[in-house]
Design a protein around this motif. Sequence first.
Motif, mmCIF file in Angstrom:
data_model
loop_
_atom_site.group_PDB
_atom_site.id
_atom_site.type_symbol
_atom_site.label_atom_id
_atom_site.label_comp_id
_atom_site.label_asym_id
_atom_site.label_seq_id
_atom_site.Cartn_x
_atom_site.Cartn_y
_atom_site.Cartn_z
ATOM 1 N N ASP A 99 0.822 -1.210 0.000
ATOM 2 C CA ASP A 99 0.000 0.000 0.000
ATOM 3 C C ASP A 99 0.855 1.257 0.000
ATOM 4 N N VAL A 100 1.902 1.263 0.812
ATOM 5 C CA VAL A 100 2.797 2.427 0.867
ATOM 6 C C VAL A 100 3.517 2.602 -0.458
ATOM 7 N N ASP A 101 4.009 1.503 -1.038
ATOM 8 C CA ASP A 101 4.685 1.581 -2.332
ATOM 9 C C ASP A 101 3.749 2.131 -3.406
ATOM 10 N N ASN A 102 2.505 1.623 -3.431
ATOM 11 C CA ASN A 102 1.535 2.108 -4.415
ATOM 12 C C ASN A 102 1.244 3.586 -4.213
ATOM 13 N N LYS A 103 1.134 4.011 -2.973
ATOM 14 C CA LYS A 103 0.849 5.413 -2.698
ATOM 15 C C LYS A 103 2.028 6.297 -3.145
ATOM 16 N N LEU A 104 3.251 5.837 -2.884
ATOM 17 C CA LEU A 104 4.423 6.614 -3.298
ATOM 18 C C LEU A 104 4.502 6.723 -4.820
ATOM 19 N N ILE A 105 4.209 5.622 -5.527
ATOM 20 C CA ILE A 105 4.207 5.655 -6.991
ATOM 21 C C ILE A 105 3.121 6.600 -7.483
ATOM 22 N N SER A 106 1.936 6.545 -6.874
ATOM 23 C CA SER A 106 0.847 7.444 -7.277
ATOM 24 C C SER A 106 1.250 8.900 -7.100
ATOM 25 N N ILE A 107 1.893 9.204 -5.995
ATOM 26 C CA ILE A 107 2.344 10.585 -5.747
ATOM 27 C C ILE A 107 3.384 10.987 -6.782
ATOM 28 N N GLU A 108 4.297 10.060 -7.103
ATOM 29 C CA GLU A 108 5.325 10.353 -8.108
ATOM 30 C C GLU A 108 4.681 10.600 -9.475
ATOM 31 N N ILE A 109 3.671 9.824 -9.832
ATOM 32 C CA ILE A 109 2.975 10.007 -11.114
ATOM 33 C C ILE A 109 2.258 11.355 -11.139
ATOM 34 N N ILE A 110 1.613 11.718 -10.040
ATOM 35 C CA ILE A 110 0.908 13.013 -9.987
ATOM 36 C C ILE A 110 1.891 14.168 -10.136
ATOM 37 N N HIS A 111 3.054 14.068 -9.470
ATOM 38 C CA HIS A 111 4.065 15.128 -9.624
ATOM 39 C C HIS A 111 4.566 15.200 -11.068
ATOM 40 N N TYR A 112 4.720 14.052 -11.696
ATOM 41 C CA TYR A 112 5.160 14.025 -13.095
ATOM 42 C C TYR A 112 4.115 14.689 -13.995
ATOM 43 N N ILE A 113 2.835 14.390 -13.758
ATOM 44 C CA ILE A 113 1.762 15.002 -14.553
ATOM 45 C C ILE A 113 1.744 16.515 -14.353
ATOM 46 N N GLN A 114 1.951 16.960 -13.119
ATOM 47 C CA GLN A 114 1.969 18.397 -12.857
ATOM 48 C C GLN A 114 3.084 19.091 -13.623
ATOM 49 N N ASP A 115 4.222 18.405 -13.794
ATOM 50 C CA ASP A 115 5.337 18.990 -14.548
ATOM 51 C C ASP A 115 5.089 18.963 -16.050
ATOM 52 N N VAL A 116 4.564 17.850 -16.570
ATOM 53 C CA VAL A 116 4.413 17.661 -18.009
ATOM 54 C C VAL A 116 3.159 18.346 -18.551
ATOM 55 N N ALA A 117 2.013 18.103 -17.944
ATOM 56 C CA ALA A 117 0.744 18.636 -18.443
ATOM 57 C C ALA A 117 -0.192 18.905 -17.266
ATOM 58 N N PRO A 118 -0.053 20.040 -16.620
ATOM 59 C CA PRO A 118 -0.840 20.303 -15.415
ATOM 60 C C PRO A 118 -2.352 20.342 -15.648
ATOM 61 N N PHE A 119 -2.795 20.684 -16.859
ATOM 62 C CA PHE A 119 -4.233 20.778 -17.117
ATOM 63 C C PHE A 119 -4.912 19.404 -17.074
ATOM 64 N N ILE A 120 -4.123 18.317 -17.209
ATOM 65 C CA ILE A 120 -4.686 16.963 -17.204
ATOM 66 C C ILE A 120 -5.339 16.655 -15.859
#
Length: 175
Positions: free
Chosen positions: A107-128
């Motif tokens: 669960d912790v690993d999945n949450k950390l990956i989800s947070i990393e993906i959200i940060h990546y989306i904010q950098d690449v395409a924040p409107f998504i």
Amino acid sequence: MTKRDNASQSKQFSIYLRSTNEWIPVTKEQYKEHSKFYGSFRKKKQDHCKCTCPHQKWWFCNADCETCKYRTGGDTVSFDFMYFNAETAGITPLEFLESNVNDFTIDVDNKLISIEIIHYIQDVAPFILSVASMRLKGLTDTEIAKKLGMPRTTLLARVNKTADLIREKFPDYNV
């Protein structure tokens, strides 16, 4: 003076010391304090099935449960004890704890990956992220495109491009 008053004045109070096997005379106050403490201690042990001392032997209690002949295992169970029920056939508490720790780690690993993906989306395409929020609210792609001021096909192309970038960046995860 009545018989009752005479009896209460002449009554001797004593406490049994199990270590020396003798009765010690005490005052009424000392006896009450002793009975209150050891009575509540014994009651807690009996509530947890750790004491089987009969009522006639309560005077025997000195709160030294380790050496008492009325001591039992109670509701405390060893990590080697096997539980058998419909969900967990033959599982020990230690195995149960280990399996829950593994679930927690996942669960912790999945949450950390989800947070990393959200940060990546904010950098690449924040409107998504706002597109995703509007989709969760039940808006159609046409309504979302209209709100963002772009054609629906452009919106879908950008969403698909961002999804491809995420899949490239995180190939081990089904995004």
